[in-house]
Design a protein around this motif. Structure first.
Motif, PDB file in Angstrom:
ATOM      1  N   ASP B  14      16.124 -19.170  -2.478  1.00 19.37           N
ATOM      2  CA  ASP B  14      15.438 -18.700  -3.672  1.00 19.37           C
ATOM      3  C   ASP B  14      14.900 -17.289  -3.530  1.00 19.37           C
ATOM      4  O   ASP B  14      14.488 -16.680  -4.513  1.00 19.37           O
ATOM      5  N   VAL B  15      14.904 -16.768  -2.319  1.00 20.46           N
ATOM      6  CA  VAL B  15      14.348 -15.432  -2.115  1.00 20.46           C
ATOM      7  C   VAL B  15      15.408 -14.395  -2.468  1.00 20.46           C
ATOM      8  O   VAL B  15      16.497 -14.413  -1.917  1.00 20.46           O
ATOM      9  N   VAL B  16      15.104 -13.512  -3.425  1.00 14.69           N
ATOM     10  CA  VAL B  16      16.093 -12.512  -3.808  1.00 14.69           C
ATOM     11  C   VAL B  16      15.867 -11.180  -3.100  1.00 14.69           C
ATOM     12  O   VAL B  16      16.807 -10.456  -2.834  1.00 14.69           O
ATOM     13  N   ILE B  17      14.609 -10.849  -2.825  1.00 18.53           N
ATOM     14  CA  ILE B  17      14.332  -9.627  -2.071  1.00 18.53           C
ATOM     15  C   ILE B  17      13.416  -9.994  -0.911  1.00 18.53           C
ATOM     16  O   ILE B  17      12.402 -10.676  -1.117  1.00 18.53           O
ATOM     17  N   ALA B  18      13.802  -9.576   0.278  1.00 18.32           N
ATOM     18  CA  ALA B  18      12.967  -9.839   1.437  1.00 18.32           C
ATOM     19  C   ALA B  18      12.814  -8.554   2.221  1.00 18.32           C
ATOM     20  O   ALA B  18      13.807  -7.950   2.622  1.00 18.32           O
ATOM     21  N   ALA B  19      11.593  -8.099   2.408  1.00 20.00           N
ATOM     22  CA  ALA B  19      11.343  -6.887   3.177  1.00 20.00           C
ATOM     23  C   ALA B  19      10.640  -7.280   4.471  1.00 20.00           C
ATOM     24  O   ALA B  19       9.718  -8.092   4.452  1.00 20.00           O
ATOM     25  N   ARG B  20      11.110  -6.719   5.564  1.00 23.98           N
ATOM     26  CA  ARG B  20      10.513  -7.011   6.863  1.00 23.98           C
ATOM     27  C   ARG B  20      10.183  -5.703   7.569  1.00 23.98           C
ATOM     28  O   ARG B  20      11.093  -4.963   7.923  1.00 23.98           O
ATOM     29  N   ALA B  34       5.487  -0.336   7.347  1.00 22.23           N
ATOM     30  CA  ALA B  34       5.726  -1.702   7.825  1.00 22.23           C
ATOM     31  C   ALA B  34       5.258  -2.765   6.834  1.00 22.23           C
ATOM     32  O   ALA B  34       4.388  -3.562   7.128  1.00 22.23           O
ATOM     33  N   ILE B  35       5.847  -2.752   5.647  1.00 19.29           N
ATOM     34  CA  ILE B  35       5.425  -3.758   4.671  1.00 19.29           C
ATOM     35  C   ILE B  35       6.352  -4.970   4.714  1.00 19.29           C
ATOM     36  O   ILE B  35       7.525  -4.873   5.084  1.00 19.29           O
ATOM     37  N   ASN B  36       5.799  -6.123   4.374  1.00 17.40           N
ATOM     38  CA  ASN B  36       6.537  -7.388   4.346  1.00 17.40           C
ATOM     39  C   ASN B  36       6.281  -8.060   3.015  1.00 17.40           C
ATOM     40  O   ASN B  36       5.134  -8.172   2.593  1.00 17.40           O
ATOM     41  N   PHE B  37       7.339  -8.493   2.342  1.00 18.39           N
ATOM     42  CA  PHE B  37       7.140  -9.344   1.173  1.00 18.39           C
ATOM     43  C   PHE B  37       8.436 -10.073   0.845  1.00 18.39           C
ATOM     44  O   PHE B  37       9.516  -9.656   1.271  1.00 18.39           O
ATOM     45  N   ASP B  38       8.292 -11.173   0.142  1.00 20.34           N
ATOM     46  CA  ASP B  38       9.440 -11.919  -0.361  1.00 20.34           C
ATOM     47  C   ASP B  38       9.273 -12.054  -1.858  1.00 20.34           C
ATOM     48  O   ASP B  38       8.178 -12.304  -2.336  1.00 20.34           O
ATOM     49  N   ILE B  39      10.370 -11.879  -2.588  1.00 22.00           N
ATOM     50  CA  ILE B  39      10.307 -12.103  -4.023  1.00 22.00           C
ATOM     51  C   ILE B  39      11.251 -13.246  -4.352  1.00 22.00           C
ATOM     52  O   ILE B  39      12.426 -13.236  -3.940  1.00 22.00           O
ATOM     53  N   ALA B  40      10.720 -14.244  -5.059  1.00 22.55           N
ATOM     54  CA  ALA B  40      11.515 -15.430  -5.363  1.00 22.55           C
ATOM     55  C   ALA B  40      12.324 -15.200  -6.628  1.00 22.55           C
ATOM     56  O   ALA B  40      12.023 -14.326  -7.444  1.00 22.55           O
ATOM     57  N   LYS B  41      13.365 -15.994  -6.786  1.00 22.47           N
ATOM     58  CA  LYS B  41      14.219 -15.894  -7.973  1.00 22.47           C
ATOM     59  C   LYS B  41      13.418 -16.255  -9.213  1.00 22.47           C
ATOM     60  O   LYS B  41      12.653 -17.214  -9.220  1.00 22.47           O
ATOM     61  N   ARG B  72      13.694  -3.557   7.732  1.00 23.22           N
ATOM     62  CA  ARG B  72      14.875  -3.910   6.953  1.00 23.22           C
ATOM     63  C   ARG B  72      14.463  -4.502   5.630  1.00 23.22           C
ATOM     64  O   ARG B  72      13.361  -5.013   5.466  1.00 23.22           O
ATOM     65  N   VAL B  73      15.375  -4.402   4.678  1.00 23.74           N
ATOM     66  CA  VAL B  73      15.150  -5.060   3.404  1.00 23.74           C
ATOM     67  C   VAL B  73      16.484  -5.671   3.010  1.00 23.74           C
ATOM     68  O   VAL B  73      17.538  -5.096   3.253  1.00 23.74           O
ATOM     69  N   SER B  74      16.413  -6.903   2.488  1.00 23.48           N
ATOM     70  CA  SER B  74      17.633  -7.527   2.021  1.00 23.48           C
ATOM     71  C   SER B  74      17.475  -7.829   0.544  1.00 23.48           C
ATOM     72  O   SER B  74      16.463  -8.367   0.110  1.00 23.48           O
ATOM     73  N   VAL B  75      18.451  -7.380  -0.244  1.00 20.71           N
ATOM     74  CA  VAL B  75      18.404  -7.584  -1.691  1.00 20.71           C
ATOM     75  C   VAL B  75      19.580  -8.480  -2.049  1.00 20.71           C
ATOM     76  O   VAL B  75      20.731  -8.090  -1.857  1.00 20.71           O
ATOM     77  N   LEU B  76      19.298  -9.667  -2.514  1.00 19.97           N
ATOM     78  CA  LEU B  76      20.326 -10.670  -2.832  1.00 19.97           C
ATOM     79  C   LEU B  76      21.241 -10.906  -1.636  1.00 19.97           C
ATOM     80  O   LEU B  76      22.433 -11.165  -1.788  1.00 19.97           O
TER      81      LEU B  76
END
Lengths: 320, 328
Positions: B14-20, B34-41, B72-76
């Motif tokens: 369900d996570v569409v964007i994850a930044a680490r 150094a920000i971290n967040f997850d964005i859900a669908k 790193r950041v992952s988008v979809l």
């Protein structure tokens, strides 16, 4: 590490949009009017001069390009002066206007690479100039047919086509320079002023400064001066320095291609001319060989300036 | 290599964007640290903070429009630095103060963008008409954009996101400079997107608007996320309690009964018949029951929802005075 997808994706869309923008813009209309009117005036004088002069000339059509009648310069000289103006006019706000309109980040958020935007815009600018120059070329040939009444021969067409191709590369140099400046300077006015400054320096001031520098590097020998001759070393240096200007390269290439009797572009010794039939035209291939170094110089200059702009643009931050 | 999903990037499907530990440095200064967040669908996520806090830079890194210095950041599931085209095909971006080609019409502007998206001619015209009617610009579709107001431009920008059928919409300061009416209309459009299952990432410094549409917010400060969560959660964190309920009622021992409600922090007696409670949830039903149970006459029951503005002001004031003390 390879990036996915093609760097050329979207070039076509950018090219078509920019080309239609260029062709429909008021700016382009003004530049075209300026060039057509000036060139026509030069051509008209050339036609008048040629009609009075009935001497047999196998290359009557080519004379249209090169004959100059005071006070107007020849058609080729007019183009050598005005093509840069046209290229700068098209290129000085290529990239910085996208920044200023705040469209850059929106366009680059589409699935294309920056390469596509830069290349599409550059090619559209070059295509616009190529279309105008081709139209002008056709106009010259048409007017030649009407007023001189002599159908052009195959070699004349080949030579004038070579003129067209070299003129487009010459425009490419100035377009690359204008694009580079539009990447470096965020304000279009600054980019335009710097480009026009470089243009004026290279076409007006440099031909005067080059001999002065040449005399500083290699002072003229008084023995030659006493005979009323140029010192060979000084003359060679002068020519070398002058060739830093694309304007000079274009002029030399045009001389070789459009005046078939041109045997060399540099100073020669008399013994090098032994056996030559003075005033006899060279075959087309030989003329192209003479113009080749200059043409390569123009192409290389285009590529170097484009690559410099490309690297800067790739490293530039998108946000204003 | 390019299309591979990065391992560990997406914790759940369900996570569409994850930044680490996402970091952007210019020279030695970290703009994003150094920000971290997850964005859900399907979530509306707000990035908020003062200008220059690193919101836009974070967005540009997610789109692959600026280089990532570290983390790193992952988008979809895609890495925007390695497969930017995959990311940009699926993500719609409305930049801060979006610009259009003024000499072209609304349709021509969208058609150019749609061509760059690689859509076919039939697909383009159909999607553009649909998008323009959704943002209510269909009647000015063939007018030049030069005549458009700020609000119309923003809506045209959103139409571009709709034409793309983006899975994620990234909107940078979408309502700044809009009049209240245009703002309301724009927020409605954002809600419509959310209803369609589009994940929305919104950056703003207009707090009350963010509060109205966002499910969760991340509070930025000099490149760091200092707080993250729903507005109610943040209120509890910063203000101690989220809800302030005022009760106006006659009756004996009401203050005592109100204080006994679970979740109520304290009860202030403002006047003989007026009480103010702070609570970590909306305790109005319980308060009403308590008054009725005490045979009181309930005259008024009001709640101040936690305002992001109060949270924001409180947090930044507190940290500023803290900073001054540290310096002294």
């Amino acid at each position: 590490m390879r990036r996915e997808g093609s760097a050329f994706q979207g070039v076509g869309a950018v090219f078509i949009k920019e080309l239609s923008d260029n062709i429909s813009s008021v700016r382009m209309l003004m530049l075209e009017l300026l060039i057509v009117l000036t060139a026509m005036a030069a051509l008209y004088e050339a036609i008048i001069a040629l009609r009075q002069n009935t001497a047999e000339d196998p290359f009557l059509l080519l004379r249209l390009f090169t004959v100059s009648q005071a006070p107007l310069p020849s058609f080729v000289a007019v183009l050598g002066f005005l093509i840069p103006l046209m290229a700068i006019g098209l290129g000085f706000d290529l990239i910085n206007s996208e920044h200023n309109r705040r469209t850059l980040s929106r366009i680059l958020a589409q699935p294309i690479y920056r390469d596509a935007l830069l290349l599409g815009k550059y090619l559209a600018g070059l295509a616009t100039i190529a279309i105008s120059l081709t139209a002008l070329w056709l106009l010259v040939i048409g007017l030649g047919l009407i007023f001189l009444g002599v159908p052009p021969g195959g070699e004349e067409i080949a030579r004038s086509l070579a003129f067209l191709v070299i003129a487009i590369f010459y425009a490419g140099v100035w377009l690359s320079l204008a694009m580079l400046l539009s990447i470096v300077f965020r304000s279009p006015a600054t980019a335009a002023l710097v480009a026009l400054g470089i243009w004026l320096f290279l076409t007006v001031l440099w031909p005067m400064l080059a001999p002065a520098f040449a005399q500083m590097i290699s002072p003229p020998d008084p023995r030659y001066a006493a005979l009323g001759l140029d010192t060979p070393d000084t003359a060679i240096w002068t020519q070398l320095l002058q060739r830093f200007s694309p304007n000079d390269l274009f002029g030399e290439a045009m001389l070789a291609v459009l005046s078939p009797t041109t045997r060399t572009l540099g100073p020669v010794f008399l013994d090098q001319l032994r056996g030559a039939v003075m005033g006899a035209p060279l075959p087309f291939g030989e003329s192209v060989m003479i113009a080749w170094p200059q043409t390569v110089g123009l192409i290389a200059c285009t590529i170097v300036l484009f690559v410099a702009g490309y690297i800067l643009f790739q490293r530039q931050e998108v946000r204003a | 290599m390019s299309d591979q999903k990065p391992e560990g990037g997406a914790a759940s499907p369900d996570v569409v964007i994850a930044a680490r530990d996402l970091t952007k440095r210019y020279g030695k200064t970290s703009v994003v640290d150094a920000i971290n967040f997850d964005i859900a669908k399907g979530e509306v996520f707000g990035l908020l903070g003062p200008n220059g806090a690193g919101k836009t830079t974070t967005i540009l890194m997610m789109l692959g429009l600026t280089e990532i210095s570290a983390g790193r950041v992952s988008v979809l599931g895609f890495d925007p630095a390695r497969s930017p085209l995959q990311v940009k095909r699926r993500v719609g971006y409305l930049p801060d103060a979006v610009g259009f080609y003024d000499h072209l019409t609304a349709v021509e502007n969208l058609a150019y963008a749609a061509k760059l998206m690689g859509l076919s001619m039939a697909e383009r015209s159909q999607r553009i008409v649909a998008a323009l009617s959704r943002v209510r610009l269909l009647d000015v579709a063939n007018k030049r954009v030069a005549t458009f107001s700020r609000g119309m431009r923003q809506r045209l920008g959103l139409a571009e996101v709709i034409v793309k059928r983006a899975e994620i919409a990234i909107l940078d300061e979408p309502t700044s400079g809009l009049d209240p009416q245009a703002t309301l209309e724009f927020l409605d459009l954002i809600r419509e997107l959310k209803a369609e299952g589009v994940s929305v990432l919104l950056s703003s410094h207009m707090l009350d608007q963010v509060q109205r549409v966002c499910d969760r917010v991340a509070l930025f400060r000099t490149g760091k996320i200092v707080m993250m969560g729903s507005v109610a959660e943040l209120a509890v964190q910063v203000l101690g309690a989220g809800f302030v309920v005022e009760v106006e009622a006659d009756g004996a021992g009401i203050a005592r009964r109100l204080a006994a409600i679970p979740g109520v922090g304290n009860v202030e007696t403002l006047a003989e018949d007026r009480f103010r409670m702070t609570a970590d949830r909306d305790v109005r039903p319980d308060a009403a029951r308590a008054v009725v149970a005490a045979n009181g006459a309930l005259r008024r029951l009001s709640v101040d929802e936690p305002s992001l503005e109060a949270i924001y002001a409180h947090y930044f004031q507190a940290s500023q005075s803290g900073g001054v003390r540290d310096a002294a």
